[in-house]
Design an enzyme around this catalytic site. Structure first.
Site, mmCIF file in Angstrom:
data_model
loop_
_atom_site.group_PDB
_atom_site.id
_atom_site.type_symbol
_atom_site.label_atom_id
_atom_site.label_comp_id
_atom_site.label_asym_id
_atom_site.label_seq_id
_atom_site.Cartn_x
_atom_site.Cartn_y
_atom_site.Cartn_z
ATOM 1 N N ASN A 41 -10.807 -13.368 36.105
ATOM 2 C CA ASN A 41 -10.538 -11.958 36.227
ATOM 3 C C ASN A 41 -10.173 -11.216 35.396
ATOM 4 O O ASN A 41 -9.034 -11.660 34.669
ATOM 5 C CB ASN A 41 -9.692 -11.783 37.703
ATOM 6 C CG ASN A 41 -9.540 -10.320 38.233
ATOM 7 O OD1 ASN A 41 -8.847 -9.774 37.590
ATOM 8 N ND2 ASN A 41 -9.820 -10.388 39.464
ATOM 9 N N HIS A 52 -14.084 -9.828 38.333
ATOM 10 C CA HIS A 52 -13.541 -10.699 38.954
ATOM 11 C C HIS A 52 -13.871 -12.075 38.379
ATOM 12 O O HIS A 52 -14.700 -12.149 37.795
ATOM 13 C CB HIS A 52 -13.848 -10.629 40.529
ATOM 14 C CG HIS A 52 -13.497 -9.688 41.388
ATOM 15 N ND1 HIS A 52 -13.120 -9.529 42.774
ATOM 16 C CD2 HIS A 52 -12.693 -8.391 41.023
ATOM 17 C CE1 HIS A 52 -12.785 -8.635 43.151
ATOM 18 N NE2 HIS A 52 -12.337 -7.718 42.237
ATOM 19 N N GLU A 54 -15.295 -14.641 39.285
ATOM 20 C CA GLU A 54 -16.971 -15.276 39.616
ATOM 21 C C GLU A 54 -17.805 -14.419 38.617
ATOM 22 O O GLU A 54 -18.629 -14.827 38.015
ATOM 23 C CB GLU A 54 -17.227 -15.239 40.833
ATOM 24 C CG GLU A 54 -16.285 -16.415 41.642
ATOM 25 C CD GLU A 54 -15.193 -15.751 42.385
ATOM 26 O OE1 GLU A 54 -14.459 -16.150 43.348
ATOM 27 O OE2 GLU A 54 -14.566 -14.531 41.838
ATOM 28 N N SER A 79 -10.807 -18.332 46.999
ATOM 29 C CA SER A 79 -12.106 -18.088 47.851
ATOM 30 C C SER A 79 -12.747 -16.910 47.495
ATOM 31 O O SER A 79 -11.752 -15.782 47.215
ATOM 32 C CB SER A 79 -11.779 -18.026 49.269
ATOM 33 O OG SER A 79 -12.709 -17.965 50.226
ATOM 34 N N CYS A 81 -14.027 -13.052 47.197
ATOM 35 C CA CYS A 81 -14.234 -11.899 47.957
ATOM 36 C C CYS A 81 -15.552 -11.477 48.260
ATOM 37 O O CYS A 81 -16.637 -12.199 47.891
ATOM 38 C CB CYS A 81 -13.462 -10.688 47.069
ATOM 39 S SG CYS A 81 -14.513 -10.235 45.744
ATOM 40 N N CYS A 84 -18.109 -11.072 45.128
ATOM 41 C CA CYS A 84 -18.216 -12.220 44.283
ATOM 42 C C CYS A 84 -19.162 -12.970 45.302
ATOM 43 O O CYS A 84 -20.146 -13.578 44.729
ATOM 44 C CB CYS A 84 -17.045 -12.979 44.018
ATOM 45 S SG CYS A 84 -16.071 -12.059 42.915
ATOM 46 N N ASP A 144 -6.731 -5.436 43.705
ATOM 47 C CA ASP A 144 -7.819 -6.153 43.409
ATOM 48 C C ASP A 144 -8.711 -6.518 44.717
ATOM 49 O O ASP A 144 -10.002 -6.637 44.480
ATOM 50 C CB ASP A 144 -7.336 -7.574 42.999
ATOM 51 C CG ASP A 144 -8.370 -8.643 42.410
ATOM 52 O OD1 ASP A 144 -8.988 -8.101 41.395
ATOM 53 O OD2 ASP A 144 -8.495 -9.365 42.714
#
Length: 148
Positions: A41, A52, A54, A79, A81, A84, A144
């Protein structure tokens, strides 16, 4: 490359981001047993709305044929968002390995509903890291995830 080795690359990216003053979410993408890229991130570092863990990882992998993504696994410390998860679905990444979904979880059912295999490691080190960071940085965390 096994899941724990690949996950360690994602966790290292998260720690690097935290050391830079950023949000400690890291990711790694692997295809055919080969690490293609890592990312973290970088919303704080780049002043970005979309980097982010990912998405940054996929950006760092560069332009790849759809067939590469279709046989890859993405590893993430938290996990995903919805943004992503959408990127994972767009590139048809069939497998996601998650370090922690205790601290945050909104998209796992969405991913599963599209046939993505979701593996949750429940890594205690990662959960402790997020809990401590979120407690120390509530405003940044809410920013975020798109909350006030």
């Amino acid at each position: 490359m096994d899941d724990l080795t690949a996950y360690a690359a994602a966790l290292n990216a998260a720690m690097e981001g935290m050391a830079e003053g950023g949000i400690p979410i890291g990711a790694a993408i692997v295809a055919d047993g080969k690490l293609l890229a890592t990312g973290r991130n970088q919303r704080v570092q780049r002043g970005s709305a979309i980097h982010h863990g990912e998405t940054n990882c996929i950006e760092n992998a560069g332009r790849l044929p759809a067939s590469v993504y279709a046989q890859s696994t993405i590893y993430t410390t938290l996990s995903p968002c919805h943004m992503c998860a959408g990127t994972i679905l767009l590139y048809k990444i069939p497998r996601v390995v998650i370090g922690d979904n205790v601290s945050f979880e909104v998209s796992e059912d969405l991913l599963r509903s599209h046939g993505v295999e979701v593996v949750v490691l429940n890594d205690a080190e990662t959960t402790r890291m997020f809990e401590a960071w979120m407690t120390a940085n509530p405003r940044l965390w809410n920013e975020d995830i798109g909350e006030d």
